[in-house]
Design a protein around this motif. Structure first.
Motif, PDB file in Angstrom:
ATOM      1  N   GLU A 105      -8.156  -1.480  -7.176  1.00  0.00           N
ATOM      2  CA  GLU A 105      -7.514  -2.146  -6.047  1.00  0.00           C
ATOM      3  C   GLU A 105      -6.030  -2.305  -6.353  1.00  0.00           C
ATOM      4  OE1 GLU A 105      -7.661  -6.535  -4.726  1.00  0.00           O
ATOM      5  OE2 GLU A 105      -9.122  -5.513  -3.411  1.00  0.00           O
ATOM      6  N   LEU A 106      -5.205  -1.805  -5.463  1.00  0.00           N
ATOM      7  CA  LEU A 106      -3.756  -1.904  -5.611  1.00  0.00           C
ATOM      8  C   LEU A 106      -3.185  -2.852  -4.561  1.00  0.00           C
ATOM      9  CD1 LEU A 106      -2.771   1.851  -6.139  1.00  0.00           C
ATOM     10  CD2 LEU A 106      -3.238   0.107  -7.885  1.00  0.00           C
ATOM     11  N   THR A 107      -2.150  -3.558  -4.942  1.00  0.00           N
ATOM     12  CA  THR A 107      -1.442  -4.454  -4.030  1.00  0.00           C
ATOM     13  C   THR A 107      -0.058  -3.900  -3.745  1.00  0.00           C
ATOM     14  OG1 THR A 107      -2.611  -6.391  -4.906  1.00  0.00           O
ATOM     15  CG2 THR A 107      -0.552  -6.790  -3.702  1.00  0.00           C
ATOM     16  N   VAL A 108       0.299  -3.814  -2.486  1.00  0.00           N
ATOM     17  CA  VAL A 108       1.621  -3.354  -2.099  1.00  0.00           C
ATOM     18  C   VAL A 108       2.650  -4.403  -2.513  1.00  0.00           C
ATOM     19  CG1 VAL A 108       3.121  -2.683  -0.182  1.00  0.00           C
ATOM     20  CG2 VAL A 108       0.688  -2.090  -0.134  1.00  0.00           C
ATOM     21  N   THR A 109       3.673  -3.970  -3.271  1.00  0.00           N
ATOM     22  CA  THR A 109       4.718  -4.900  -3.705  1.00  0.00           C
ATOM     23  C   THR A 109       6.028  -4.700  -2.945  1.00  0.00           C
ATOM     24  OG1 THR A 109       5.379  -3.413  -5.507  1.00  0.00           O
ATOM     25  CG2 THR A 109       3.737  -5.111  -6.004  1.00  0.00           C
ATOM     26  N   SER A 110       6.286  -3.486  -2.447  1.00  0.00           N
ATOM     27  CA  SER A 110       7.519  -3.270  -1.693  1.00  0.00           C
ATOM     28  C   SER A 110       7.418  -1.978  -0.910  1.00  0.00           C
ATOM     29  CB  SER A 110       8.741  -3.222  -2.614  1.00  0.00           C
ATOM     30  OG  SER A 110       8.714  -2.064  -3.439  1.00  0.00           O
ATOM     31  N   THR A 111       8.269  -1.839   0.092  1.00  0.00           N
ATOM     32  CA  THR A 111       8.376  -0.610   0.868  1.00  0.00           C
ATOM     33  C   THR A 111       9.839  -0.193   0.901  1.00  0.00           C
ATOM     34  OG1 THR A 111       8.738  -1.660   3.021  1.00  0.00           O
ATOM     35  CG2 THR A 111       6.453  -1.389   2.299  1.00  0.00           C
ATOM     36  N   GLU A 112      10.082   1.116   0.878  1.00  0.00           N
ATOM     37  CA  GLU A 112      11.452   1.628   0.879  1.00  0.00           C
ATOM     38  C   GLU A 112      11.524   2.891   1.727  1.00  0.00           C
ATOM     39  OE1 GLU A 112      14.846   3.399  -2.222  1.00  0.00           O
ATOM     40  OE2 GLU A 112      12.853   2.839  -2.942  1.00  0.00           O
ATOM     41  N   ARG A 113      12.387   2.887   2.706  1.00  0.00           N
ATOM     42  CA  ARG A 113      12.590   4.074   3.526  1.00  0.00           C
ATOM     43  C   ARG A 113      13.551   5.013   2.794  1.00  0.00           C
ATOM     44  NH1 ARG A 113      11.182   4.306   9.003  1.00  0.00           N
ATOM     45  NH2 ARG A 113      11.328   6.466   9.704  1.00  0.00           N
ATOM     46  N   LEU A 114      13.076   6.204   2.425  1.00  0.00           N
ATOM     47  CA  LEU A 114      13.881   7.158   1.686  1.00  0.00           C
ATOM     48  C   LEU A 114      14.716   8.035   2.602  1.00  0.00           C
ATOM     49  CD1 LEU A 114      11.288   8.352  -0.972  1.00  0.00           C
ATOM     50  CD2 LEU A 114      12.933   6.477  -1.150  1.00  0.00           C
ATOM     51  N   GLY A 115      14.283   8.194   3.833  1.00  0.00           N
ATOM     52  CA  GLY A 115      14.964   9.040   4.797  1.00  0.00           C
ATOM     53  C   GLY A 115      14.267   8.902   6.125  1.00  0.00           C
ATOM     54  N   PRO A 116      14.644   9.693   7.118  1.00  0.00           N
ATOM     55  CA  PRO A 116      14.043   9.556   8.436  1.00  0.00           C
ATOM     56  C   PRO A 116      12.558   9.876   8.481  1.00  0.00           C
ATOM     57  CG  PRO A 116      15.446  11.493   8.339  1.00  0.00           C
ATOM     58  CD  PRO A 116      15.705  10.723   7.095  1.00  0.00           C
ATOM     59  N   ALA A 117      12.048  10.589   7.479  1.00  0.00           N
ATOM     60  CA  ALA A 117      10.649  11.006   7.543  1.00  0.00           C
ATOM     61  C   ALA A 117       9.903  10.793   6.238  1.00  0.00           C
ATOM     62  CB  ALA A 117      10.555  12.474   7.946  1.00  0.00           C
ATOM     63  N   MET A 118      10.402   9.902   5.362  1.00  0.00           N
ATOM     64  CA  MET A 118       9.711   9.659   4.100  1.00  0.00           C
ATOM     65  C   MET A 118       9.810   8.177   3.744  1.00  0.00           C
ATOM     66  SD  MET A 118       7.926  11.422   1.843  1.00  0.00           S
ATOM     67  CE  MET A 118       8.542  13.121   1.854  1.00  0.00           C
ATOM     68  N   LEU A 119       8.658   7.611   3.369  1.00  0.00           N
ATOM     69  CA  LEU A 119       8.560   6.196   3.037  1.00  0.00           C
ATOM     70  C   LEU A 119       7.920   6.066   1.663  1.00  0.00           C
ATOM     71  CD1 LEU A 119       8.691   3.173   4.067  1.00  0.00           C
ATOM     72  CD2 LEU A 119       6.323   3.513   4.818  1.00  0.00           C
ATOM     73  N   ARG A 120       8.496   5.240   0.806  1.00  0.00           N
ATOM     74  CA  ARG A 120       7.921   4.995  -0.517  1.00  0.00           C
ATOM     75  C   ARG A 120       7.347   3.592  -0.571  1.00  0.00           C
ATOM     76  NH1 ARG A 120      11.264   6.872  -5.577  1.00  0.00           N
ATOM     77  NH2 ARG A 120      10.498   8.812  -4.649  1.00  0.00           N
ATOM     78  N   LEU A 121       6.076   3.496  -0.949  1.00  0.00           N
ATOM     79  CA  LEU A 121       5.436   2.208  -1.200  1.00  0.00           C
ATOM     80  C   LEU A 121       5.263   2.051  -2.703  1.00  0.00           C
ATOM     81  CD1 LEU A 121       2.559   1.969   1.463  1.00  0.00           C
ATOM     82  CD2 LEU A 121       4.986   1.414   1.704  1.00  0.00           C
ATOM     83  N   ARG A 122       5.508   0.842  -3.183  1.00  0.00           N
ATOM     84  CA  ARG A 122       5.255   0.529  -4.589  1.00  0.00           C
ATOM     85  C   ARG A 122       4.084  -0.431  -4.675  1.00  0.00           C
ATOM     86  NH1 ARG A 122      10.843   1.382  -4.357  1.00  0.00           N
ATOM     87  NH2 ARG A 122      11.537   2.969  -5.867  1.00  0.00           N
ATOM     88  N   PHE A 123       3.286  -0.248  -5.741  1.00  0.00           N
ATOM     89  CA  PHE A 123       2.031  -0.966  -5.883  1.00  0.00           C
ATOM     90  C   PHE A 123       1.922  -1.574  -7.281  1.00  0.00           C
ATOM     91  CE2 PHE A 123       1.372   2.471  -2.882  1.00  0.00           C
ATOM     92  CZ  PHE A 123       0.586   1.933  -1.886  1.00  0.00           C
ATOM     93  N   ALA A 124       1.048  -2.567  -7.385  1.00  0.00           N
ATOM     94  CA  ALA A 124       0.698  -3.152  -8.671  1.00  0.00           C
ATOM     95  C   ALA A 124      -0.812  -3.259  -8.771  1.00  0.00           C
ATOM     96  CB  ALA A 124       1.341  -4.531  -8.832  1.00  0.00           C
ATOM     97  N   GLY A 125      -1.329  -3.130 -10.006  1.00  0.00           N
ATOM     98  CA  GLY A 125      -2.763  -3.231 -10.225  1.00  0.00           C
ATOM     99  C   GLY A 125      -3.090  -2.898 -11.663  1.00  0.00           C
ATOM    100  N   ASP A 126      -4.365  -2.944 -11.987  1.00  0.00           N
ATOM    101  CA  ASP A 126      -4.839  -2.574 -13.319  1.00  0.00           C
ATOM    102  C   ASP A 126      -4.942  -1.059 -13.379  1.00  0.00           C
ATOM    103  OD1 ASP A 126      -6.101  -2.086 -15.693  1.00  0.00           O
ATOM    104  OD2 ASP A 126      -7.820  -3.404 -15.321  1.00  0.00           O
ATOM    105  N   LEU A 127      -4.049  -0.431 -14.133  1.00  0.00           N
ATOM    106  CA  LEU A 127      -3.964   1.025 -14.163  1.00  0.00           C
ATOM    107  C   LEU A 127      -4.471   1.602 -15.479  1.00  0.00           C
ATOM    108  CD1 LEU A 127      -0.492   1.498 -12.445  1.00  0.00           C
ATOM    109  CD2 LEU A 127      -2.766   1.380 -11.399  1.00  0.00           C
ATOM    110  N   ALA A 128      -5.416   0.926 -16.118  1.00  0.00           N
ATOM    111  CA  ALA A 128      -5.944   1.416 -17.394  1.00  0.00           C
ATOM    112  C   ALA A 128      -6.533   2.817 -17.261  1.00  0.00           C
ATOM    113  CB  ALA A 128      -7.006   0.446 -17.920  1.00  0.00           C
ATOM    114  N   ALA A 129      -7.089   3.145 -16.103  1.00  0.00           N
ATOM    115  CA  ALA A 129      -7.693   4.464 -15.906  1.00  0.00           C
ATOM    116  C   ALA A 129      -6.657   5.584 -15.947  1.00  0.00           C
ATOM    117  CB  ALA A 129      -8.430   4.499 -14.563  1.00  0.00           C
TER     118      ALA A 129
END
Length: 262
Positions: A16-40
């Motif tokens: 399970e990931l939690t959205v921590t932020s959103t960033e518009r990179l350009g008119p057609a690309m969006l970056r979401l950042r997430f946090a969670g347990d990434l041991a896998a």
């Protein structure tokens, strides 16, 4: 005599990931950042590593609403900015079409959660190759970006990208010897034409070609065979197919693989 059945591959872990932020990179690309347990993700270093975002069949990230026995719908995305120790990663979403993963990413707010399955992976650039050919459209741009980032400073080759328009080009750092070429759908360009126009280099080429399946599998792959590239030693695959949702696309890929094997 019966042929023994192959054991089923173990299911990838879910996180399970939690959205921590959103960033518009350009008119057609969006970056979401997430946090969670990434041991896998520990030790998964391939540049095309990805996760499958899990949704209900009607596009909700709330899997608790699914009926018993109902299968989730999956959408695969490349993982960026992975920091296992910090438990953070990022995913870029191309804002084209009307798919429910894109709609979810466009509208989601920090604090929202989503379940992902993975990681999966299969490619990293071969540092011993004479030159590199990295090809993709919007969907493959994150994986191409990561491949370029790990190439040695003296690497040679091409990165060929197809996006909607010149305004959708994004900064794409590359070694000095790797030429970055952009093509634009609004100018009628196609990915296969852009690849055919490249001056072909001597020596052994390391190939990564991903994007719309018609262009990748049925146009670029045959051309690379003509150039002497063995597809079995290259990373060539469709990420999506025009006019098909993911479930229909996976069926199309299975049918194509079966037809080619017969």
């Amino acid at each position: 005599m019966t042929t023994p059945e192959r054991p089923a591959k173990p299911a990838k872990p879910t996180t399970e990931l939690t959205v921590t932020s959103t960033e518009r990179l350009g008119p057609a690309m969006l970056r979401l950042r997430f946090a969670g347990d990434l041991a896998a993700f520990e030790g998964v270093d391939d540049t095309d590593r990805y996760v499958k975002l899990l949704f209900t069949p009607d596009g909700s990230p709330d899997l608790s609403t699914m009926a018993d026995g109902e299968r989730s719908s999956v959408r695969s995305y490349t993982v960026l900015e992975l920091d296992v120790a910090a438990g953070t990663l990022a995913i870029d979403f191309a804002l084209h079409g009307s798919g429910f993963a894109m709609r979810w990413a466009r509208d989601v707010q920090p604090g929202a959660t989503i379940t992902v399955q993975g990681p999966g992976s299969g490619y990293s650039p071969d540092p011993t190759a004479d030159w590199h050919l990295l090809v993709g459209d919007d969907a493959a741009l994150p994986a191409v970006r990561q491949a370029l980032a790990v190439l040695p400073p003296d690497a040679q080759g091409y990165a060929v990208l197809l996006v909607g328009s010149r305004a959708e080009e994004l900064p794409l750092p590359a070694p000095a010897g790797v030429e970055v070429r952009w093509s634009h759908r609004d100018g009628g360009a196609g990915l296969a034409d852009a690849v055919r126009e490249l001056p072909w280099r001597e020596g052994r080429v390391d190939v990564f070609v991903h994007g719309e399946a018609q262009a990748v599998m049925q146009e670029i792959r045959p051309y690379l065979r003509e150039r002497g590239v063995d597809p079995r030693g290259a990373s060539i695959s469709g990420y999506w197919k025009r006019g098909l949702v993911d479930e229909e696309f996976r069926k199309w890929k299975r049918e194509l693989a079966a037809a080619e094997a017969s």
